[in-house]
Design a protein around this motif. Structure first.
Motif, PDB file in Angstrom:
ATOM      1  N   ASP A 174       5.760  17.037  36.709  1.00 33.52           N
ATOM      2  CA  ASP A 174       5.119  15.829  37.231  1.00 33.52           C
ATOM      3  C   ASP A 174       3.596  15.973  37.278  1.00 33.52           C
ATOM      4  O   ASP A 174       2.972  15.778  38.313  1.00 33.52           O
ATOM      5  N   GLY A 175       3.014  16.356  36.148  1.00 34.65           N
ATOM      6  CA  GLY A 175       1.556  16.394  36.044  1.00 34.65           C
ATOM      7  C   GLY A 175       0.954  17.735  35.696  1.00 34.65           C
ATOM      8  O   GLY A 175      -0.225  17.815  35.355  1.00 34.65           O
ATOM      9  N   GLY A 176       1.715  18.791  35.774  1.00 32.53           N
ATOM     10  CA  GLY A 176       1.189  20.114  35.432  1.00 32.53           C
ATOM     11  C   GLY A 176       1.503  21.140  36.499  1.00 32.53           C
ATOM     12  O   GLY A 176       1.804  20.804  37.649  1.00 32.53           O
ATOM     13  N   VAL A 177       1.421  22.392  36.121  1.00 31.26           N
ATOM     14  CA  VAL A 177       1.701  23.489  37.048  1.00 31.26           C
ATOM     15  C   VAL A 177       0.475  23.781  37.912  1.00 31.26           C
ATOM     16  O   VAL A 177      -0.651  23.411  37.569  1.00 31.26           O
ATOM     17  N   ASP A 178       0.707  24.458  39.007  1.00 25.96           N
ATOM     18  CA  ASP A 178      -0.391  24.875  39.876  1.00 25.96           C
ATOM     19  C   ASP A 178      -1.183  26.021  39.237  1.00 25.96           C
ATOM     20  O   ASP A 178      -2.408  26.075  39.359  1.00 25.96           O
ATOM     21  N   TYR A 179      -0.453  26.917  38.553  1.00 27.93           N
ATOM     22  CA  TYR A 179      -1.081  28.097  37.943  1.00 27.93           C
ATOM     23  C   TYR A 179      -0.504  28.329  36.550  1.00 27.93           C
ATOM     24  O   TYR A 179       0.709  28.217  36.358  1.00 27.93           O
ATOM     25  N   TRP A 221      -0.903  37.781  42.492  1.00 24.79           N
ATOM     26  CA  TRP A 221      -1.173  37.976  43.910  1.00 24.79           C
ATOM     27  C   TRP A 221      -2.650  37.869  44.255  1.00 24.79           C
ATOM     28  O   TRP A 221      -3.021  37.178  45.185  1.00 24.79           O
ATOM     29  N   ASN A 222      -3.473  38.621  43.537  1.00 25.00           N
ATOM     30  CA  ASN A 222      -4.881  38.746  43.905  1.00 25.00           C
ATOM     31  C   ASN A 222      -5.778  37.707  43.246  1.00 25.00           C
ATOM     32  O   ASN A 222      -6.581  37.072  43.914  1.00 25.00           O
ATOM     33  N   THR A 223      -5.647  37.553  41.937  1.00 24.36           N
ATOM     34  CA  THR A 223      -6.539  36.651  41.212  1.00 24.36           C
ATOM     35  C   THR A 223      -6.198  35.199  41.494  1.00 24.36           C
ATOM     36  O   THR A 223      -7.061  34.405  41.858  1.00 24.36           O
ATOM     37  N   ALA A 224      -4.922  34.832  41.355  1.00 23.16           N
ATOM     38  CA  ALA A 224      -4.512  33.439  41.550  1.00 23.16           C
ATOM     39  C   ALA A 224      -4.086  33.148  42.993  1.00 23.16           C
ATOM     40  O   ALA A 224      -4.178  32.026  43.438  1.00 23.16           O
ATOM     41  N   ASN A 225      -3.596  34.154  43.687  1.00 27.40           N
ATOM     42  CA  ASN A 225      -3.047  33.982  45.034  1.00 27.40           C
ATOM     43  C   ASN A 225      -1.943  32.915  45.034  1.00 27.40           C
ATOM     44  O   ASN A 225      -1.963  31.953  45.799  1.00 27.40           O
ATOM     45  N   VAL A 226      -0.957  33.123  44.137  1.00 33.26           N
ATOM     46  CA  VAL A 226       0.190  32.212  44.042  1.00 33.26           C
ATOM     47  C   VAL A 226       0.845  32.103  45.411  1.00 33.26           C
ATOM     48  O   VAL A 226       1.027  33.101  46.103  1.00 33.26           O
ATOM     49  N   HIS A 227       1.165  30.887  45.816  1.00 33.69           N
ATOM     50  CA  HIS A 227       1.746  30.664  47.135  1.00 33.69           C
ATOM     51  C   HIS A 227       3.194  30.192  47.022  1.00 33.69           C
ATOM     52  O   HIS A 227       3.629  29.724  45.974  1.00 33.69           O
ATOM     53  N   SER A 228       3.899  30.303  48.099  1.00 28.44           N
ATOM     54  CA  SER A 228       5.301  29.895  48.152  1.00 28.44           C
ATOM     55  C   SER A 228       5.430  28.415  47.821  1.00 28.44           C
ATOM     56  O   SER A 228       4.656  27.592  48.288  1.00 28.44           O
ATOM     57  N   GLY A 229       6.412  28.096  46.972  1.00 26.22           N
ATOM     58  CA  GLY A 229       6.666  26.718  46.585  1.00 26.22           C
ATOM     59  C   GLY A 229       5.828  26.222  45.421  1.00 26.22           C
ATOM     60  O   GLY A 229       5.994  25.081  44.996  1.00 26.22           O
ATOM     61  N   SER A 230       4.948  27.045  44.895  1.00 27.37           N
ATOM     62  CA  SER A 230       4.080  26.598  43.802  1.00 27.37           C
ATOM     63  C   SER A 230       4.796  26.669  42.461  1.00 27.37           C
ATOM     64  O   SER A 230       5.860  27.264  42.326  1.00 27.37           O
ATOM     65  N   SER A 231       4.178  26.047  41.458  1.00 27.87           N
ATOM     66  CA  SER A 231       4.721  26.075  40.095  1.00 27.87           C
ATOM     67  C   SER A 231       3.797  26.894  39.207  1.00 27.87           C
ATOM     68  O   SER A 231       2.579  26.849  39.353  1.00 27.87           O
ATOM     69  N   VAL A 232       4.415  27.648  38.293  1.00 29.04           N
ATOM     70  CA  VAL A 232       3.701  28.608  37.457  1.00 29.04           C
ATOM     71  C   VAL A 232       4.194  28.492  36.026  1.00 29.04           C
ATOM     72  O   VAL A 232       5.381  28.303  35.791  1.00 29.04           O
ATOM     73  N   ALA A 233       3.279  28.624  35.071  1.00 28.64           N
ATOM     74  CA  ALA A 233       3.651  28.748  33.657  1.00 28.64           C
ATOM     75  C   ALA A 233       3.075  30.058  33.138  1.00 28.64           C
ATOM     76  O   ALA A 233       1.895  30.354  33.355  1.00 28.64           O
ATOM     77  N   VAL A 234       3.913  30.843  32.472  1.00 26.41           N
ATOM     78  CA  VAL A 234       3.500  32.125  31.915  1.00 26.41           C
ATOM     79  C   VAL A 234       3.612  32.035  30.400  1.00 26.41           C
ATOM     80  O   VAL A 234       4.711  31.837  29.869  1.00 26.41           O
ATOM     81  N   PHE A 235       2.500  32.188  29.722  1.00 27.51           N
ATOM     82  CA  PHE A 235       2.447  32.097  28.269  1.00 27.51           C
ATOM     83  C   PHE A 235       2.429  33.507  27.691  1.00 27.51           C
ATOM     84  O   PHE A 235       1.442  34.225  27.802  1.00 27.51           O
TER      85      PHE A 235
END
Length: 195
Positions: free
Chosen positions: A80-85, A5-19
């Motif tokens: 298609d090229g990588g995640v947003d976050y 929420w705060n650091t990345a400010n993930v937005h609606s419709g974005s793509s995320v990878a969690v390692f």
């Protein structure tokens, strides 16, 4: 949650990878889910974590031990090229390298959350930052204790964030050693101890 929420400010419709799908990684996934991320890719070498991760909003799973190609290549193909976050939640510089390589050129952001015990340097060449990807660390999810935590607590109480999913075991206080064993072996996220 705060890292999403705060650091990345993930937005609606974005793509995320969690390692790393321990408690920290799953909190990131929950935060991304609550923000409306359309795709949340979970990466972990423990296949037992995938079931719990799905309940936290993870849509795709990658176990690096099951793959011949590097994880970053798989993620780039899926998105298609990588995640947003991407979020590195393991404390492993090799995993950090994969997380950074998994974000989209031009705008991708990698957030470091894992605790890196050894004095290793970042595994990134400075020129790699010139293609528009960035990397940042996050402590305490970027929450300001006095001004933001009360509001976050209300959001949790209202069900915006599903905290109950993090409690995987309940034991009497006499079994505290068993609770630690469950955490260490990766079989528990959080254990509630009854006095």
């Amino acid at each position: 949650v705060g890292a999403a929420w705060n650091t990345a400010n993930v937005h609606s419709g974005s793509s995320v990878a969690v390692f790393g799908l321990g408690a920290v990684g799953l909190a990131v996934a929950e935060g991304a889910r609550a923000r409306g991320a359309s795709r949340i890719i979970g990466v972990d070498i423990n296949p037992d974590k995938f079931i719990k991760a799905q309940a936290m909003g993870v849509t795709d799973f990658i176990n690096p031990k099951d793959e011949e190609k590097p994880v970053c290549e798989i993620i780039k193909k899926l998105t298609d090229g990588g995640v947003d976050y991407s979020f590195e939640c393991t404390g492993n510089v090799d995993v950090l390298r994969d997380a950074f390589s998994s974000v989209h050129a031009g705008w991708g952001l990698t957030v470091i959350l894992g605790i890196h015990a050894s004095p290793s340097l970042l595994p990134i060449h400075p020129m790699e930052l010139f293609n528009g990807r960035s990397i940042i660390g996050s402590i305490f999810g970027g929450f300001k204790g006095k001004s933001q935590l009360p509001h976050f607590a209300k959001q949790c109480g209202n069900g915006v964030v599903k905290l109950d999913n993090f409690i995987t075991h309940e034991l009497p206080i006499e079994e505290i050693n068993k609770a630690f064993d469950l955490l260490i072996t990766g079989k528990s996220l959080r254990c509630l101890l009854h006095f």
